[in-house]
Design a protein around this motif. Structure first.
Motif, PDB file in Angstrom:
ATOM      1  N   ARG A  44       0.828  -1.207   0.000  1.00 48.78           N
ATOM      2  CA  ARG A  44       0.000   0.000   0.000  1.00 48.78           C
ATOM      3  C   ARG A  44       0.862   1.255   0.000  1.00 48.78           C
ATOM      4  N   MET A  89       2.475   1.837  -3.394  1.00 45.54           N
ATOM      5  CA  MET A  89       1.459   2.315  -4.331  1.00 45.54           C
ATOM      6  C   MET A  89       1.174   3.797  -4.105  1.00 45.54           C
ATOM      7  N   MET A  90       0.971   4.102  -2.840  1.00 45.81           N
ATOM      8  CA  MET A  90       0.658   5.474  -2.479  1.00 45.81           C
ATOM      9  C   MET A  90       1.773   6.415  -2.933  1.00 45.81           C
ATOM     10  N   GLN A 111       3.844   5.910  -5.308  1.00 44.16           N
ATOM     11  CA  GLN A 111       3.852   5.952  -6.762  1.00 44.16           C
ATOM     12  C   GLN A 111       2.787   6.926  -7.261  1.00 44.16           C
ATOM     13  N   GLU A 112       1.625   6.864  -6.638  1.00 44.15           N
ATOM     14  CA  GLU A 112       0.568   7.810  -6.979  1.00 44.15           C
ATOM     15  C   GLU A 112       1.033   9.236  -6.772  1.00 44.15           C
ATOM     16  N   ARG A 113       1.776   9.416  -5.719  1.00 48.37           N
ATOM     17  CA  ARG A 113       2.271  10.750  -5.429  1.00 48.37           C
ATOM     18  C   ARG A 113       3.411  11.140  -6.334  1.00 48.37           C
ATOM     19  N   ARG A 114       3.771  10.245  -7.209  1.00 43.90           N
ATOM     20  CA  ARG A 114       4.808  10.516  -8.187  1.00 43.90           C
ATOM     21  C   ARG A 114       6.129  10.959  -7.558  1.00 43.90           C
ATOM     22  N   GLN A 128      -3.059   4.337 -12.835  1.00 48.43           N
ATOM     23  CA  GLN A 128      -2.836   4.813 -11.467  1.00 48.43           C
ATOM     24  C   GLN A 128      -3.140   6.290 -11.444  1.00 48.43           C
ATOM     25  N   SER A 129      -4.119   6.653 -10.663  1.00 50.44           N
ATOM     26  CA  SER A 129      -4.479   8.068 -10.647  1.00 50.44           C
ATOM     27  C   SER A 129      -3.267   8.894 -10.239  1.00 50.44           C
ATOM     28  N   ASN A 130      -3.112   9.994 -10.868  1.00 52.07           N
ATOM     29  CA  ASN A 130      -1.988  10.873 -10.571  1.00 52.07           C
ATOM     30  C   ASN A 130      -2.327  11.764  -9.373  1.00 52.07           C
ATOM     31  N   HIS A 131      -1.764  11.371  -8.266  1.00 55.02           N
ATOM     32  CA  HIS A 131      -2.075  12.085  -7.032  1.00 55.02           C
ATOM     33  C   HIS A 131      -1.661  13.550  -7.113  1.00 55.02           C
ATOM     34  N   LEU A 132      -0.587  13.788  -7.824  1.00 59.03           N
ATOM     35  CA  LEU A 132      -0.081  15.148  -7.959  1.00 59.03           C
ATOM     36  C   LEU A 132      -1.119  16.042  -8.643  1.00 59.03           C
ATOM     37  N   THR A 151      -1.433  10.580   4.537  1.00 61.77           N
ATOM     38  CA  THR A 151      -0.065  10.106   4.577  1.00 61.77           C
ATOM     39  C   THR A 151       0.731  11.019   5.485  1.00 61.77           C
TER      40      THR A 151
END
Lengths: 323, 323
Positions: free
Chosen positions: A106, A109-110, A112-115, B46-50, B91
């Motif tokens: 998790r 993944m998180m 990665q989403e946050r780039r 993967q949704s782009n959190h940024l 987070t």
DNA sequence: TTGTATGCGTTATCAT
DNA sequence: ATGATAACGCATACAA
């Protein structure tokens, strides 16, 4: 930036040019530069890193994902990595998985989403599908302290085999013949290697381990295991413990049994103990270069991020601290 | 999303509706929903959190800024805060300032640029302009372990005065008359309070401190100070040490002087010692509820972020661990 | 030397 | 039941 531009009756572009330090390149007038800077100051402008990262597709941040932040080894690595990251203008986020695979997944993944631009990982398992896919997707990452099977990812680790051999040799030199091994799960690479180094050295001297205990690397489990071990006859005369928690658990058991180190039983542990000289017993340890490990991990990661060629990995030398 | 939309000959909007779970609200057809989901899966979307955070002006992340990650107290707080954050879908980023004001300032700025939704801080100094401005700018933040002067920011801290009083009382009950205090810099609130609680309790019993040493809260400085203290005549019969490092330094000095606890000198320290029973000497401590402190800090912060009314702060009760 | 236009990925709003 | 459009804040190619 828009606000500043409006106040100054300039375009946002010009303001951007100035505030990103590209004024000269675009030949902005000295006067304009000063006005923009003063206004930015006055209005308390703070560039929006989110927008910037979004635009640039680059966040200038990396994360360190570790299993156990209460372990001085990991806090040491974290601090080393953080210093190096800071020195290169990167921010390091430290994430704790409490050694749980699901949480690790998790967390990654998180991130990665946050780039984040890259990851420093210490995987719970030797082989993980999600890490393979991570690798295929091209997310830059490096490993610390643990390797992955069949996946060519750059790594930094201590030469665990050599470290364990040093520990064994030390005990053998002190005349011990019945030496027991207490280590963590075989699925974790560090323990495998430490066990390998230990048995190899014993073998060289024609010795067999007095016992081999594979347990969860927690203080309580170790204490329990060693308690049983100490009750057996003939009792081992020395222990090699596979990490800091196991060492502590063993000490606990020894103490509870009313025994003493090194008179009744000798012990060498992997991982140095903070403030070891305040302990009741003198414990010789195999110390790792934690700060260097963190720094090197970030350096490797940075190379991967920048697409430079990277060596396969770095092996750090352990150090025997005799007490 | 665009890619998925193209493949499926849909609009990005529809894809977004599905992927954000708002399909029902927009009455997207069941068939379409399934197709989108399958395609997203297949393409590893993967949704782009940024981008999301950028758009929403909300990053769903907060940071904990502490001075010393090698201190078990802080790792404990960090883990508590992290668990609570995770439970609320946030987070937590942990940042280490190594107790340096400049680094603290830089770190906070950096986090602000990154548009974290809020901060949990433990400021190095009692009064800081940049924090005032932070407060004025409306960035949600709360304090742990330390307060700020003249700034009404929600806080979580242990009742240090009470804790120190408990320590003093314990020593007095054991018959000590000559009790010395060794604490950290007065500019740090915790030390002020601990000193206050200590002297107050002594005062109640008509006693004066045998010595008051204010030093940098490092193991080495403490060892040095206590070494000098032990050489004085009459030697104090007991010590109250202001935090974990000072306790350790004191133990070090006692040990080096060939003295013993509690026969030659008694000691009670603020902050519990991990695995204290493995130490050479039995050390009674004032333990803090670290996990609760971290969790509560995040809870308070979340309220501030959501604009709810927040109590002024939370005071946690310390606990005397007699050894 | 400065300005205009465009796009980064997502989502709210309003159409259709 | 689905789509078009605009907007978030910034950086850049290009125009003027």
């Amino acid at each position: 930036m828009k606000d500043i531009a409006e106040k100054l009756k300039l375009s946002p572009t010009t303001v951007s040019h100035v505030l990103t330090g590209k004024a000269k390149r675009y030949r902005i007038g000295d006067e304009t530069i000063k006005r923009v800077q003063r206004m930015a100051e006055r209005m308390g402008f703070q560039s929006n890193h989110l927008a910037r990262a979004f635009k640039a597709q680059k966040s200038h941040s990396v994360a360190l994902v570790v299993g156990d932040l209460t372990n001085p080894f990991w806090t040491g690595v974290a601090i080393g990595a953080q210093r190096e990251a800071e020195a290169h203008g990167y921010t390091l986020f430290v994430c704790n998985t409490e050694e749980a695979l699901e949480r690790e997944r998790r967390t990654v993944m998180m991130l990665q989403e946050r780039r984040v631009d890259g990851l420093i990982l210490s995987p719970t398992h030797l082989k993980e599908d999600y890490l393979e896919s991570l690798h295929k997707q091209g997310l830059p990452f490096v490993l610390v302290d643990r390797l992955l099977e069949d996946l060519p990812v750059p790594f930094v680790l201590t030469d665990n085999v050599a470290g364990a051999a040093m520990a064994a040799e030390h005990l053998i030199r002190r005349g011990h013949k019945r030496i027991a091994y207490i280590g963590g799960p075989e699925r974790i690479m560090t323990f495998r290697d430490r066990f390998a180094g230990f048995t190899k050295k014993l073998d060289e001297h024609g010795l067999e381990p007095a016992a081999v205990l594979t347990i969860d690397a927690s203080v309580d489990d170790a204490a329990e295991a060693v308690k049983t071990l100490l009750a057996k006859a003939p009792r081992p005369t020395a222990l090699f413990t596979g990490n800091i928690w196991i060492t502590m658990g063993a000490l606990q058991a020894i103490q509870n049994a009313g025994l003493s180190v090194p008179q009744d039983i000798d012990i060498v542990g992997f991982d140095d103990l903070p403030r070891a000289n305040l302990l009741r017993y003198p414990v010789t340890t195999v110390a790792q270069e934690v700060d260097a490990m963190g720094r090197e991990a970030f350096r490797l990661l940075l190379k991967v991020i920048n697409g430079e060629k990277v060596e396969r990995g770095t092996l750090l030398k352990p150090r025997l601290v005799v007490r």
